[in-house]
Design a protein around this motif. Structure first.
Motif, PDB file in Angstrom:
ATOM      1  N   THR A 221       0.803  -1.199   0.209  1.00 21.79           N
ATOM      2  CA  THR A 221       0.132   0.102   0.093  1.00 21.79           C
ATOM      3  C   THR A 221       0.773   1.168  -0.049  1.00 21.79           C
ATOM      4  O   THR A 221       0.645   2.354  -0.434  1.00 21.79           O
ATOM      5  N   LYS A 222       2.187   1.265   0.579  1.00 20.54           N
ATOM      6  CA  LYS A 222       3.053   2.084   0.325  1.00 20.54           C
ATOM      7  C   LYS A 222       3.261   2.447  -1.003  1.00 20.54           C
ATOM      8  O   LYS A 222       3.392   3.910  -1.524  1.00 20.54           O
ATOM      9  N   GLU A 223       3.478   1.399  -1.762  1.00 24.33           N
ATOM     10  CA  GLU A 223       3.941   1.589  -2.982  1.00 24.33           C
ATOM     11  C   GLU A 223       2.693   1.920  -4.031  1.00 24.33           C
ATOM     12  O   GLU A 223       2.604   2.449  -5.296  1.00 24.33           O
ATOM     13  N   HIS A 224       1.537   1.338  -3.464  1.00 28.45           N
ATOM     14  CA  HIS A 224       0.397   1.760  -4.238  1.00 28.45           C
ATOM     15  C   HIS A 224      -0.711   2.312  -3.473  1.00 28.45           C
ATOM     16  O   HIS A 224      -1.562   1.468  -3.083  1.00 28.45           O
ATOM     17  N   PRO A 225      -0.618   3.726  -3.184  1.00 28.61           N
ATOM     18  CA  PRO A 225      -1.504   4.205  -2.147  1.00 28.61           C
ATOM     19  C   PRO A 225      -2.925   4.304  -2.509  1.00 28.61           C
ATOM     20  O   PRO A 225      -3.753   4.414  -1.800  1.00 28.61           O
ATOM     21  N   ASP A 226      -3.313   4.269  -3.810  1.00 27.01           N
ATOM     22  CA  ASP A 226      -4.585   4.356  -4.166  1.00 27.01           C
ATOM     23  C   ASP A 226      -5.375   2.907  -4.373  1.00 27.01           C
ATOM     24  O   ASP A 226      -6.347   2.739  -4.911  1.00 27.01           O
ATOM     25  N   ALA A 227      -4.536   1.744  -4.129  1.00 28.28           N
ATOM     26  CA  ALA A 227      -4.895   0.363  -4.320  1.00 28.28           C
ATOM     27  C   ALA A 227      -6.221   0.396  -3.128  1.00 28.28           C
ATOM     28  O   ALA A 227      -6.346   0.545  -1.962  1.00 28.28           O
ATOM     29  N   ASN A 228      -7.117  -0.403  -3.701  1.00 27.87           N
ATOM     30  CA  ASN A 228      -8.405  -0.724  -3.017  1.00 27.87           C
ATOM     31  C   ASN A 228      -8.411  -2.010  -2.366  1.00 27.87           C
ATOM     32  O   ASN A 228      -9.213  -2.864  -2.643  1.00 27.87           O
ATOM     33  N   VAL A 229      -7.698  -1.949  -1.490  1.00 27.64           N
ATOM     34  CA  VAL A 229      -7.222  -3.595  -0.533  1.00 27.64           C
ATOM     35  C   VAL A 229      -7.252  -2.897   0.852  1.00 27.64           C
ATOM     36  O   VAL A 229      -6.920  -1.738   1.238  1.00 27.64           O
ATOM     37  N   LYS A 230      -7.521  -3.854   1.550  1.00 27.74           N
ATOM     38  CA  LYS A 230      -7.488  -3.851   3.140  1.00 27.74           C
ATOM     39  C   LYS A 230      -7.147  -5.366   3.816  1.00 27.74           C
ATOM     40  O   LYS A 230      -7.165  -6.126   3.087  1.00 27.74           O
ATOM     41  N   ILE A 231      -6.946  -5.009   5.241  1.00 26.01           N
ATOM     42  CA  ILE A 231      -6.558  -6.150   6.059  1.00 26.01           C
ATOM     43  C   ILE A 231      -7.927  -6.545   6.528  1.00 26.01           C
ATOM     44  O   ILE A 231      -8.420  -5.755   7.490  1.00 26.01           O
ATOM     45  N   ALA A 232      -8.489  -7.528   6.158  1.00 19.66           N
ATOM     46  CA  ALA A 232      -9.731  -8.081   6.933  1.00 19.66           C
ATOM     47  C   ALA A 232      -9.729  -8.796   7.933  1.00 19.66           C
ATOM     48  O   ALA A 232     -10.453  -8.817   9.013  1.00 19.66           O
ATOM     49  N   VAL A 233      -8.531  -9.785   8.213  1.00 20.69           N
ATOM     50  CA  VAL A 233      -8.196 -10.341   9.362  1.00 20.69           C
ATOM     51  C   VAL A 233      -6.880 -10.385   9.736  1.00 20.69           C
ATOM     52  O   VAL A 233      -6.038 -10.454   8.822  1.00 20.69           O
ATOM     53  N   LEU A 234      -6.541 -10.130  10.832  1.00 22.16           N
ATOM     54  CA  LEU A 234      -5.030  -9.966  11.355  1.00 22.16           C
ATOM     55  C   LEU A 234      -4.893 -11.447  12.526  1.00 22.16           C
ATOM     56  O   LEU A 234      -5.478 -11.255  13.518  1.00 22.16           O
ATOM     57  N   THR A 235      -3.999 -12.264  12.326  1.00 22.52           N
ATOM     58  CA  THR A 235      -3.600 -13.248  13.375  1.00 22.52           C
ATOM     59  C   THR A 235      -3.229 -12.606  14.653  1.00 22.52           C
ATOM     60  O   THR A 235      -2.434 -11.702  14.555  1.00 22.52           O
ATOM     61  N   GLN A 236      -3.384 -13.202  15.724  1.00 22.21           N
ATOM     62  CA  GLN A 236      -2.826 -12.604  16.911  1.00 22.21           C
ATOM     63  C   GLN A 236      -1.442 -13.077  17.231  1.00 22.21           C
ATOM     64  O   GLN A 236      -0.596 -12.216  17.796  1.00 22.21           O
ATOM     65  N   ASP A 237      -1.200 -14.284  16.908  1.00 22.74           N
ATOM     66  CA  ASP A 237       0.137 -14.961  17.166  1.00 22.74           C
ATOM     67  C   ASP A 237       1.003 -14.569  16.126  1.00 22.74           C
ATOM     68  O   ASP A 237       0.922 -14.620  14.678  1.00 22.74           O
ATOM     69  N   ALA A 238       2.370 -14.432  16.221  1.00 20.61           N
ATOM     70  CA  ALA A 238       3.363 -14.058  15.383  1.00 20.61           C
ATOM     71  C   ALA A 238       4.064 -15.096  14.682  1.00 20.61           C
ATOM     72  O   ALA A 238       4.316 -16.080  15.516  1.00 20.61           O
ATOM     73  N   ASN A 239       4.307 -15.237  13.474  1.00 22.34           N
ATOM     74  CA  ASN A 239       5.180 -16.480  12.976  1.00 22.34           C
ATOM     75  C   ASN A 239       6.499 -16.118  13.217  1.00 22.34           C
ATOM     76  O   ASN A 239       7.013 -15.061  13.014  1.00 22.34           O
ATOM     77  N   GLU A 240       7.251 -17.239  13.348  1.00 26.14           N
ATOM     78  CA  GLU A 240       8.701 -16.963  13.248  1.00 26.14           C
ATOM     79  C   GLU A 240       9.434 -17.155  12.051  1.00 26.14           C
ATOM     80  O   GLU A 240       9.308 -18.339  11.501  1.00 26.14           O
ATOM     81  N   VAL A 241      10.101 -16.248  11.673  1.00 27.04           N
ATOM     82  CA  VAL A 241      11.069 -16.496  10.378  1.00 27.04           C
ATOM     83  C   VAL A 241      12.439 -16.709  10.767  1.00 27.04           C
ATOM     84  O   VAL A 241      13.146 -16.021  11.533  1.00 27.04           O
ATOM     85  N   ALA A 242      12.757 -17.840  10.089  1.00 23.24           N
ATOM     86  CA  ALA A 242      14.448 -18.352  10.186  1.00 23.24           C
ATOM     87  C   ALA A 242      14.868 -18.730   8.859  1.00 23.24           C
ATOM     88  O   ALA A 242      14.300 -18.805   7.824  1.00 23.24           O
ATOM     89  N   ILE A 243      16.120 -19.367   9.168  1.00 22.86           N
ATOM     90  CA  ILE A 243      16.804 -19.767   7.995  1.00 22.86           C
ATOM     91  C   ILE A 243      16.949 -21.398   8.026  1.00 22.86           C
ATOM     92  O   ILE A 243      17.436 -21.889   8.980  1.00 22.86           O
TER      93      ILE A 243
END
Length: 287
Positions: A221-243
């Protein structure tokens, strides 16, 4: 032949046998340490050749697999340079290991397969740790954390929970965590090659939603400020990103070295700085 002559000959033969036996014993005893030393050397050489970190340092490069199409994790800028959070994280880790990173780009579905086949040393591409992946790969400690967002068009009010995905059409790379989660909740998942295709399908109305990292939505949305999109659902728990790394003794010291590098980058504030540079917030901590 008289008795004296026989006795003398027997004595001479006995002395000769003793001398020969002594020589043989000496040769055997001196040969044994040499053989043991050679065996020890061979064992050491074999262990060194099986150690992936030693191989990486010997050649001076570490091969890093990533997509190159997933902003802001790994993508190409306006000058076609490979940039992104994961690119800079991998570069700093390589620096800590004393080598240069060699980036190899490919579609998501082939990256883990390439890791399995030994074409890449590591994969740095926003990979979430899951139970299924942990059975097959050894992971570094997490270097980032993010929540999952269900992204829809701005005027779509039919999806307000993960359960609402049942029967809906979504799009993601097929083997991604997001595709698996959508399928788990009953969505009909369309496979795509990259994030751009995902948003094309969403904007054109050919899918109802897509699941992705919360920070990816903000970057889009920063790159496409006019985009007609939204966050409808957001999970509570964060995923762990690793290698992820191949399982086995050969990667043990490499994983330890990567963990040390991540700890140092987090302690120095470099991970935090990179997070804020690419995501506008600190994703290096689970606080």
């Amino acid at each position: 032949m008289n008795r004296k002559k026989i006795t003398a000959l027997a004595l001479t033969a006995a002395i000769s046998a003793a001398v020969l036996a002594g020589c043989g014993s000496s040769a055997a005893s001196s040969a044994a340490p040499a053989a043991a030393s050679a065996a020890d050397s061979a064992t050491t050489d074999t262990a060194a050749s099986a150690d992936l970190l030693s191989q990486i340092r010997e050649r001076g490069t570490i091969t890093v697999a990533m997509e190159g199409t997933w902003a802001p994790w790994t993508y190409h800028d306006e000058n076609d340079n490979l940039v992104g959070y994961d690119v800079e994280v991998a570069t700093l880790i390589a620096e800590k290991l004393g080598v240069e990173p060699e980036f190899i780009e490919g579609e998501w579905d082939g990256l883990l397969a390439g890791l399995d086949a030994g074409r890449y040393d590591i994969m740095v591409n926003g990979v979430d740790i899951t139970e299924e992946r942990a059975e097959k790969y050894d992971f570094s400690e997490p270097y980032a954390y993010n929540r999952t967002a269900v992204i829809t068009k701005g005027d779509n009010d039919t999806i307000n929970s993960l359960e609402d995905l049942k029967g809906k059409k979504t799009a993601n790379t097929i083997s991604s965590t997001y595709a698996q989660l959508a399928e788990q909740y009953g969505a009909d998942v369309t496979g795509v090659d990259d994030l751009n295709q995902t948003f094309e399908l969403l904007n054109s109305g050919r899918i109802d939603a897509t699941l992705n990292a919360e920070v990816t939505f903000y970057d889009y949305t920063k790159e496409h400020p006019d985009a007609n999109v939204k966050i409808a659902v957001l999970t509570q728990d964060a995923n762990e990103v690793a290698i992820p790394l191949r399982k086995g003794d050969e990667t043990a010291t490499l994983r330890e070295a990567i963990n040390t590098a991540i700890d140092e980058l987090r302690a120095s504030g470099q991970l935090k700085d990179l997070s804020e540079k690419y995501f506008g917030t600190d994703i290096s901590s689970n606080d």
